[in-house]
Design a protein around this motif. Structure first.
Motif, mmCIF file in Angstrom:
data_model
loop_
_atom_site.group_PDB
_atom_site.id
_atom_site.type_symbol
_atom_site.label_atom_id
_atom_site.label_comp_id
_atom_site.label_asym_id
_atom_site.label_seq_id
_atom_site.Cartn_x
_atom_site.Cartn_y
_atom_site.Cartn_z
ATOM 1 N N LEU A 258 0.819 -1.212 0.000
ATOM 2 C CA LEU A 258 0.000 0.000 0.000
ATOM 3 C C LEU A 258 0.856 1.267 0.000
ATOM 4 O O LEU A 258 0.618 2.186 -0.790
ATOM 5 C CB LEU A 258 -0.926 0.006 1.213
ATOM 6 N N VAL A 259 1.853 1.331 0.882
ATOM 7 C CA VAL A 259 2.630 2.566 1.009
ATOM 8 C C VAL A 259 3.547 2.790 -0.186
ATOM 9 O O VAL A 259 4.036 3.907 -0.388
ATOM 10 C CB VAL A 259 3.457 2.581 2.317
ATOM 11 N N LEU A 260 3.779 1.764 -0.983
ATOM 12 C CA LEU A 260 4.554 1.931 -2.210
ATOM 13 C C LEU A 260 3.660 2.084 -3.433
ATOM 14 O O LEU A 260 3.964 2.864 -4.340
ATOM 15 C CB LEU A 260 5.499 0.739 -2.410
ATOM 16 N N GLY A 261 2.548 1.356 -3.468
ATOM 17 C CA GLY A 261 1.702 1.358 -4.656
ATOM 18 C C GLY A 261 0.834 2.587 -4.810
ATOM 19 O O GLY A 261 0.687 3.123 -5.915
ATOM 20 N N VAL A 262 0.245 3.076 -3.713
ATOM 21 C CA VAL A 262 -0.687 4.200 -3.812
ATOM 22 C C VAL A 262 0.022 5.503 -4.193
ATOM 23 O O VAL A 262 -0.428 6.212 -5.099
ATOM 24 C CB VAL A 262 -1.485 4.349 -2.503
ATOM 25 N N PRO A 263 1.132 5.882 -3.544
ATOM 26 C CA PRO A 263 1.772 7.153 -3.909
ATOM 27 C C PRO A 263 2.262 7.213 -5.352
ATOM 28 O O PRO A 263 2.194 8.273 -5.981
ATOM 29 C CB PRO A 263 2.946 7.257 -2.917
ATOM 30 N N VAL A 264 2.759 6.113 -5.898
ATOM 31 C CA VAL A 264 3.287 6.168 -7.260
ATOM 32 C C VAL A 264 2.154 6.380 -8.264
ATOM 33 O O VAL A 264 2.341 7.051 -9.287
ATOM 34 C CB VAL A 264 4.106 4.897 -7.584
ATOM 35 N N VAL A 265 0.970 5.840 -7.993
ATOM 36 C CA VAL A 265 -0.167 6.092 -8.877
ATOM 37 C C VAL A 265 -0.582 7.558 -8.790
ATOM 38 O O VAL A 265 -0.942 8.175 -9.798
ATOM 39 C CB VAL A 265 -1.343 5.165 -8.519
ATOM 40 N N ALA A 266 -0.520 8.138 -7.586
ATOM 41 C CA ALA A 266 -0.832 9.560 -7.437
ATOM 42 C C ALA A 266 0.152 10.418 -8.228
ATOM 43 O O ALA A 266 -0.240 11.385 -8.890
ATOM 44 C CB ALA A 266 -0.817 9.944 -5.960
ATOM 45 N N LEU A 267 1.426 10.086 -8.165
ATOM 46 C CA LEU A 267 2.425 10.835 -8.932
ATOM 47 C C LEU A 267 2.196 10.663 -10.430
ATOM 48 O O LEU A 267 2.445 11.589 -11.208
ATOM 49 C CB LEU A 267 3.833 10.358 -8.559
ATOM 50 N N SER A 268 1.702 9.493 -10.837
ATOM 51 C CA SER A 268 1.438 9.249 -12.246
ATOM 52 C C SER A 268 0.338 10.155 -12.784
ATOM 53 O O SER A 268 0.293 10.418 -13.991
ATOM 54 C CB SER A 268 1.049 7.779 -12.449
ATOM 55 N N SER A 269 -0.535 10.633 -11.907
ATOM 56 C CA SER A 269 -1.629 11.498 -12.348
ATOM 57 C C SER A 269 -1.180 12.937 -12.585
ATOM 58 O O SER A 269 -1.961 13.736 -13.113
ATOM 59 C CB SER A 269 -2.753 11.491 -11.299
ATOM 60 N N LEU A 270 0.037 13.280 -12.208
ATOM 61 C CA LEU A 270 0.508 14.661 -12.321
ATOM 62 C C LEU A 270 1.143 14.967 -13.665
ATOM 63 O O LEU A 270 1.433 16.133 -13.954
ATOM 64 C CB LEU A 270 1.531 14.954 -11.209
ATOM 65 N N SER A 271 1.402 13.946 -14.474
ATOM 66 C CA SER A 271 2.110 14.176 -15.729
ATOM 67 C C SER A 271 1.617 13.205 -16.791
ATOM 68 O O SER A 271 1.075 12.139 -16.482
ATOM 69 C CB SER A 271 3.624 13.998 -15.527
ATOM 70 N N LYS A 272 1.820 13.593 -18.044
ATOM 71 C CA LYS A 272 1.496 12.701 -19.157
ATOM 72 C C LYS A 272 2.669 11.809 -19.536
ATOM 73 O O LYS A 272 2.519 10.930 -20.385
ATOM 74 C CB LYS A 272 1.066 13.524 -20.373
ATOM 75 N N GLY A 273 3.813 12.017 -18.914
ATOM 76 C CA GLY A 273 4.987 11.198 -19.197
ATOM 77 C C GLY A 273 5.299 10.282 -18.033
ATOM 78 O O GLY A 273 5.499 10.749 -16.909
ATOM 79 N N ARG A 274 5.337 8.992 -18.288
ATOM 80 C CA ARG A 274 5.619 8.043 -17.216
ATOM 81 C C ARG A 274 7.020 8.228 -16.656
ATOM 82 O O ARG A 274 7.265 7.966 -15.475
ATOM 83 C CB ARG A 274 5.418 6.612 -17.692
ATOM 84 N N GLY A 275 7.953 8.691 -17.496
ATOM 85 C CA GLY A 275 9.318 8.890 -17.018
ATOM 86 C C GLY A 275 9.400 9.922 -15.909
ATOM 87 O O GLY A 275 10.179 9.764 -14.961
ATOM 88 N N TYR A 276 8.612 10.988 -15.997
ATOM 89 C CA TYR A 276 8.612 12.021 -14.956
ATOM 90 C C TYR A 276 8.065 11.452 -13.642
ATOM 91 O O TYR A 276 8.607 11.725 -12.560
ATOM 92 C CB TYR A 276 7.771 13.213 -15.394
ATOM 93 N N ALA A 277 7.001 10.678 -13.737
ATOM 94 C CA ALA A 277 6.425 10.073 -12.531
ATOM 95 C C ALA A 277 7.406 9.087 -11.897
ATOM 96 O O ALA A 277 7.555 9.043 -10.671
ATOM 97 C CB ALA A 277 5.109 9.381 -12.881
ATOM 98 N N GLN A 278 8.079 8.289 -12.723
ATOM 99 C CA GLN A 278 9.037 7.323 -12.191
ATOM 100 C C GLN A 278 10.219 8.022 -11.531
ATOM 101 O O GLN A 278 10.683 7.603 -10.466
ATOM 102 C CB GLN A 278 9.505 6.406 -13.316
ATOM 103 N N ALA A 279 10.700 9.098 -12.151
ATOM 104 C CA ALA A 279 11.828 9.841 -11.572
ATOM 105 C C ALA A 279 11.425 10.488 -10.248
ATOM 106 O O ALA A 279 12.195 10.473 -9.279
ATOM 107 C CB ALA A 279 12.314 10.895 -12.558
ATOM 108 N N ALA A 280 10.223 11.059 -10.199
ATOM 109 C CA ALA A 280 9.760 11.687 -8.963
ATOM 110 C C ALA A 280 9.614 10.658 -7.849
ATOM 111 O O ALA A 280 10.010 10.893 -6.703
ATOM 112 C CB ALA A 280 8.434 12.400 -9.212
ATOM 113 N N PHE A 281 9.065 9.506 -8.180
ATOM 114 C CA PHE A 281 8.896 8.459 -7.172
ATOM 115 C C PHE A 281 10.246 7.938 -6.693
ATOM 116 O O PHE A 281 10.437 7.689 -5.497
ATOM 117 C CB PHE A 281 8.065 7.324 -7.746
#
Length: 294
Positions: free
Chosen positions: A188-211
């Protein structure tokens, strides 16, 4: 010139119940995510550490059975059931694999749909944003749980199978719900935040880097400052430190004198804030999705 009337035949198949339409999103996300090369590789590789840890538990259990209670206390011989906790919480266990799974499986969970304008497909039909959110989050959490929860449960079963008498079996059975609790919490503590970060950008690379930054920096820097200042508080934002603190309570694990674990109420509070704020961010981002009904 004649026109051929093909007629209209309405759909006569089964319809998904309204309350269960989140399962459509879940199945589609799991099917598409599992095809990714990195996700598939992590799923395969995650099976190898289990074999190593299971062998370690086997040999340690043999030594534990042969030792007397006095010897266990004087020479530090411990019940190998604690390796289930160490596997879930320590850096040489599963946290790094679970982080990689969350990053690759969750980084594009919503970013890919936003880039491909898939919201129009989802929300112009009788599918609520909450159902979409549940399907997306559960897909990523399940994939992370496959790396963290499933191996931990298998290790707990190995320890239970090595019980040497009825009293020992009764004690070891508690490792199963403990592994379920800590493994689920980790997913839960790993899966939920990364999905939230994924909603902030249209590029998966940005979400992955932020996470990656939000996970690795507090972990590495926190451990350094804990060692420098002899205080647990610099690791307050470190997810592995939080899991270690809470997991020690769940497994009744006793730290060495030199260890400085976080107070478990503070670790629980940070994890709750992190998960709840991630869900709130997801709801806010999905509420702004523009859909033109056809």
């Amino acid at each position: 010139m004649s026109l051929r009337d093909r007629g209209y035949k309405p759909y006569e198949g089964a319809h998904t119940p309204l309350a269960g339409r989140w399962t459509v999103v879940l199945r589609h996300t799991l099917r598409m995510t599992a095809k990714q090369a990195w996700v598939l590789s992590i799923l395969i590789i995650s099976g190898f550490p289990v074999l190593v840890w299971a062998a370690l538990i086997f040999f340690k259990a043999y030594g534990f059975v042969q030792s007397t209670p006095d010897l266990q206390g004087s020479e530090g011989v411990v019940d190998p059931g604690q390796y289930v906790f160490l596997f879930l919480a320590k850096w040489y266990g599963v946290p790094l694999q679970a982080f990689l799974m969350a990053m690759f499986a969750g980084g594009g969970a919503i970013a890919d749909d936003s880039r491909n304008n898939a919201f129009q497909f989802y929300f112009s039909r009788p599918l609520s944003r909450e159902q979409y959110l549940v399907g997306k989050v559960l897909a990523v959490v399940l994939l992370v749980a496959f790396v963290s929860l499933v191996p931990a449960v298998l290790l707990a079963i190995v320890r239970i199978a090595l019980s040497h008498d009825g009293a020992d079996l009764t004690r070891q059975l508690w490792h199963l719900p403990r592994a379920l609790a800590l493994g689920t919490l980790e997913a839960l503590v790993l899966g939920v935040p990364v999905v939230a970060l994924s909603s902030l950008s249209k590029g998966r690379g940005y979400a992955q880097a932020a996470f990656a930054g939000l996970f690795l920096l507090p972990w590495v820097i926190g451990d350094v400052f804990v060692w420098m200042f002899r205080s647990p508080w610099p690791a307050l934002l470190s997810v592995p430190a939080q899991l270690e603190s809470v997991g020690a309570v769940i497994f009744s694990y006793h730290f060495a004198d030199g260890d400085r674990p976080l107070p478990w109420p503070a670790a629980v509070a940070v994890m709750v804030v992190m998960v709840v704020s991630s869900i709130a961010l997801l709801r806010a981002r999905l509420a702004t999705a523009e859909v033109v009904a056809g």
